[in-house]
Design a protein around this motif. Structure first.
Motif, PDB file in Angstrom:
ATOM      1  N   THR A 152       0.863  -1.186   0.000  1.00  0.00           N
ATOM      2  CA  THR A 152       0.000   0.000   0.000  1.00  0.00           C
ATOM      3  C   THR A 152       0.897   1.233   0.000  1.00  0.00           C
ATOM      4  O   THR A 152       2.042   1.187   0.457  1.00  0.00           O
ATOM      5  CB  THR A 152      -0.914   0.085   1.243  1.00  0.00           C
ATOM      6  N   HIS A 220      -5.159   1.074   5.535  1.00  0.00           N
ATOM      7  CA  HIS A 220      -5.635   1.578   4.235  1.00  0.00           C
ATOM      8  C   HIS A 220      -6.309   2.946   4.365  1.00  0.00           C
ATOM      9  O   HIS A 220      -6.401   3.677   3.397  1.00  0.00           O
ATOM     10  CB  HIS A 220      -6.607   0.573   3.607  1.00  0.00           C
ATOM     11  N   LEU A 226      -3.543   0.474  -3.191  1.00  0.00           N
ATOM     12  CA  LEU A 226      -3.133  -0.869  -2.764  1.00  0.00           C
ATOM     13  C   LEU A 226      -2.931  -1.728  -4.011  1.00  0.00           C
ATOM     14  O   LEU A 226      -3.817  -1.789  -4.867  1.00  0.00           O
ATOM     15  CB  LEU A 226      -4.215  -1.481  -1.865  1.00  0.00           C
ATOM     16  N   VAL A 288      -9.398   3.416  -0.399  1.00  0.00           N
ATOM     17  CA  VAL A 288      -8.142   3.169  -1.089  1.00  0.00           C
ATOM     18  C   VAL A 288      -8.472   2.509  -2.422  1.00  0.00           C
ATOM     19  O   VAL A 288      -9.455   1.777  -2.538  1.00  0.00           O
ATOM     20  CB  VAL A 288      -7.258   2.262  -0.193  1.00  0.00           C
TER      21      VAL A 288
END
Ligand code: LMR
Length: 329
Positions: A152, A220, A226, A288
């Motif tokens: 991430t 996140h 990601l 995300v």
């Protein structure tokens, strides 16, 4: 007479104290650094439940999840000092105990799937590595599965070039540090408990972990992208303080091992599914952007990280790397 009564009372107190001493349960403090709603968190609770039930109260297990008692490095120190009796640190972190060979598990793209990881840990290689903990005052009792890591970051991760220049967190493992250096990242080693805040405040730009940790630590929420690279593997060894373990009755040790065997089966049964569910939840959160690299991009990620297998021969026995490559493929 008064004296007789006093003597009787003293005797009763002494007997009572003796009985209380004999009956006081063996306390196992089990510390770990992740949420309860993960494979490790659930397996620790299963171990507690089985150990307590099967011992008929001779054992009490206290599980301290989510770094509530100790963070990464402290828990290893606490185990060696006997302040806690049981841990399940990631294999990456066992290197810091003095067995760098565990870092072989950190090599990227080593295991084809969960079954390949289990073939290594349930065989000769797995047993041999756990035995290397013994001279350090630590007994390794089991391996617990987790799964494949993803990246991430606070920017798009279309290719390995996008990691260049990012400040990236890894666990305390030279192999993971070198992996991020290969990608041109600025590397920071920190305990899991500190990662969310470091990402949120901008002290870190990115990290690698399994979806269940990303989800439960809400990493996140402090990241924009990601990439489902599945480049590395996260798993654990269940370890105990050796003096404590060897001081137990053989029958109690056998009972604890049987509870642990069932807890291990539980961890291994749920790990893959918990990560799949966590990844779906992360994607659905909208916090995300989740990208699944296609075959061409996946090949680029592999090409960027695979040179570590040769490089790591400088700090991990090449014969072990070779054996794990053959067993893991
Ligand atoms: C990490 O530090 O990212 C992991 O080792 C945490 C864990 O125990 O899964």
């Amino acid at each position: 007479s008064r004296r007789t009564v006093l003597r009787a009372a003293g005797l009763a107190a002494a007997l009572g104290a003796g009985r209380a001493f004999a009956q006081r349960p063996v306390l196992i403090q089990f510390s770990h650094v992740v949420a309860e709603d993960t494979a490790k968190g659930q397996a620790a609770l299963r171990f507690k439940e089985l150990a307590q039930a099967r011992s008929g109260g001779r054992v009490r297990v206290e599980v301290h999840p989510d770094s509530t008692l100790y963070k990464d490095r402290e828990e290893l120190e606490a185990l060696r000092l006997g302040a806690v009796q049981m841990l399940a640190p990631s294999l990456s972190k066992l290197s810091a105990l003095g067995v760098p060979e565990f870092e072989a598990f950190d090599l990227p793209y080593l295991f084809r799937d969960h079954a390949a990881f289990r073939a290594v840990t349930s065989g000769r290689i797995g047993a041999g590595l756990l035995r290397r903990l013994e001279p350090l005052g630590v007994e390794g009792l089991a391996y617990w599965d987790n799964g494949f890591k993803v990246f991430t970051a606070n920017r798009a991760l279309r290719s390995p070039d996008d990691v260049r220049g990012l400040k990236v967190r890894v666990q305390a493992s030279r192999t993971l540090v070198e992996q991020m250096r290969l990608l041109g990242a600025e590397v920071s080693v920190s305990p899991l408990a500190d990662v969310h805040e470091a990402l949120r405040s901008g002290r870190l730009d990115g990290q690698e972990n399994v979806p269940s940790n990303i989800d439960t630590q809400r990493l996140h929420e402090a990241q924009s992208h990601l990439a489902v690279t599945r480049h590395g593997y996260l798993a654990y060894a269940v370890i105990v303080n050796q003096a404590f373990w060897r001081g137990l009755d053989a029958s109690l040790r056998a009972l604890l091992l049987s509870a642990l065997q069932d807890a291990t089966a539980h961890a291994n049964r749920i790990a893959e599914q918990l990560n799949a569910q966590a990844l779906a939840r992360i994607a659905a959160s909208g916090r995300v952007q989740v990208v699944e690299p296609g075959p061409a991009e996946q090949a680029r990620w592999r090409r960027a990280m695979l040179p570590l297998h040769a490089k790591a021969q400088a700090w991990i026995d090449p014969a072990l790397i070779d054996a794990m490559q053959r067993a893991g493929a």
